[in-house]
Design an enzyme around this catalytic site. Structure first.
Site, PDB file in Angstrom:
ATOM      1  N   ARG A  24       0.832  -1.202   0.000  1.00  0.00           N
ATOM      2  CA  ARG A  24       0.000   0.000   0.000  1.00  0.00           C
ATOM      3  C   ARG A  24       0.868   1.254   0.000  1.00  0.00           C
ATOM      4  NH1 ARG A  24      -3.859  -0.666   5.089  1.00  0.00           N
ATOM      5  NH2 ARG A  24      -1.830  -0.962   6.063  1.00  0.00           N
ATOM      6  N   ASN A  73      10.709   0.114   3.778  1.00  0.00           N
ATOM      7  CA  ASN A  73       9.611   1.083   3.746  1.00  0.00           C
ATOM      8  C   ASN A  73       8.576   0.862   4.839  1.00  0.00           C
ATOM      9  OD1 ASN A  73       7.550   2.972   2.312  1.00  0.00           O
ATOM     10  ND2 ASN A  73       6.506   0.979   2.395  1.00  0.00           N
ATOM     11  N   TYR A 111       7.122   8.534  16.730  1.00  0.00           N
ATOM     12  CA  TYR A 111       7.367   8.379  15.294  1.00  0.00           C
ATOM     13  C   TYR A 111       8.633   9.130  14.876  1.00  0.00           C
ATOM     14  CZ  TYR A 111       6.443   8.383  10.258  1.00  0.00           C
ATOM     15  OH  TYR A 111       6.544   8.215   8.898  1.00  0.00           O
ATOM     16  N   LYS A 164      12.220   7.597  13.314  1.00  0.00           N
ATOM     17  CA  LYS A 164      12.792   8.011  12.033  1.00  0.00           C
ATOM     18  C   LYS A 164      14.153   8.689  12.223  1.00  0.00           C
ATOM     19  CE  LYS A 164       9.460   6.509   9.423  1.00  0.00           C
ATOM     20  NZ  LYS A 164       9.694   5.404   8.461  1.00  0.00           N
TER      21      LYS A 164
END
Length: 255
Positions: free
Chosen positions: A15, A90, A155, A159
């Site tokens: 997706r 990803n 989050y 990252k």
């Protein structure tokens, strides 16, 4: 087709950005292993779409947060597609909350997938890449890893870890002919960030982006394709922003 004869494994490929990356790499000649954790239907549909267009694709089930699953994903890709040349890390999740309200699982689950997945899949693929003296790893990170945003501490931290890991991995791997880079998307409408790109919130955020628009997943996939191919052969350890200029402005860190 500059990726003709190459094989790519794309995690979280069923997706959003991952699916766009699979389509883009396949369009340029790569055989693609589409990893998924729970979206079996969309993954198989994407594989059929790629094959109908003349490409090669398989689906590979596995949770990137599990190191044994990462090893198995790599093994299946090599066995079924005859090799592996490109890894695109990803897969990602988000569990937004203010730090005051954040539970331990909100923190750990995001770190296990977003950073743990990059670590596990990279470690799984390194022996194969090192043995042949070549390989490309592209990590899909985020501008959040370099800036702050209200409600995104877990989050952003995950990252930020991916960005630091990208630099270190590039340094360690260069002597084996392996290149490691990261793409840092800004706001691009996907299921992961739907709450930030829709309605009044989305309109407010657009005003903080110099190009006054959100990115498209295809635009991010184009940069992943560039970093996967021969045009970027002298690039490693690079963090490439794809954000419409968002990181050039300070902003408020909220809509």
């Amino acid at each position: 087709m500059k990726l003709q004869g190459q094989v790519a494994l794309v995690t979280g490929g069923s997706r959003g950005i991952g699916a766009a990356v699979c389509r883009r790499l396949a369009a340029d000649g790569a055989a693609v292993a589409i990893n998924y954790r729970s979206s079996e239907g969309p993954a198989k549909e994407l594989a059929r779409e790629i094959e109908a267009a003349g490409g090669r694709a398989i689906t590979v089930h596995g949770d990137v947060a599990d190191p044994a699953a990462a090893q198995e994903m790599v093994r299946m890709t090599i066995d079924d597609l005859g090799g592996l040349d490109i890894l695109v890390n990803n897969a990602g999740v988000a569990q937004d909350a203010l730090i005051f309200n954040m539970e331990m699982d909100d923190w750990l689950d995001v770190m296990k997938v977003n950073f743990g997945g990059v670590f596990h899949c990279t470690k799984a693929v390194l022996p194969h890449f090192m043995s042949k003296g070549a390989g490309v790893i592209v990590n899909v990170s985020s501008v959040m890893g370099e800036r702050g945003w209200v409600g995104e501490s877990n989050y952003a931290a995950s990252k930020g870890a991916v960005n630091a890991f990208t630099r270190c991995c590039a340094m360690e791997s260069a002597r084996f002919g392996i290149r490691v880079n990261a793409v840092l998307p800004g706001f691009a409408p996907t299921d992961l960030v739907a709450g930030l790109t829709e309605g009044a919130t989305g309109r407010s955020i657009k005003k903080q982006i110099p190009m006054r628009d959100f990115g498209e997943v295809e635009q991010i996939a184009d940069v992943v394709r560039f970093l996967s191919g021969p045009e970027s052969s002298y690039m490693t350890g690079s963090l490439v922003n794809v954000d419409g200029g968002a990181m050039t402005a300070l902003g408020l860190g909220r809509p």
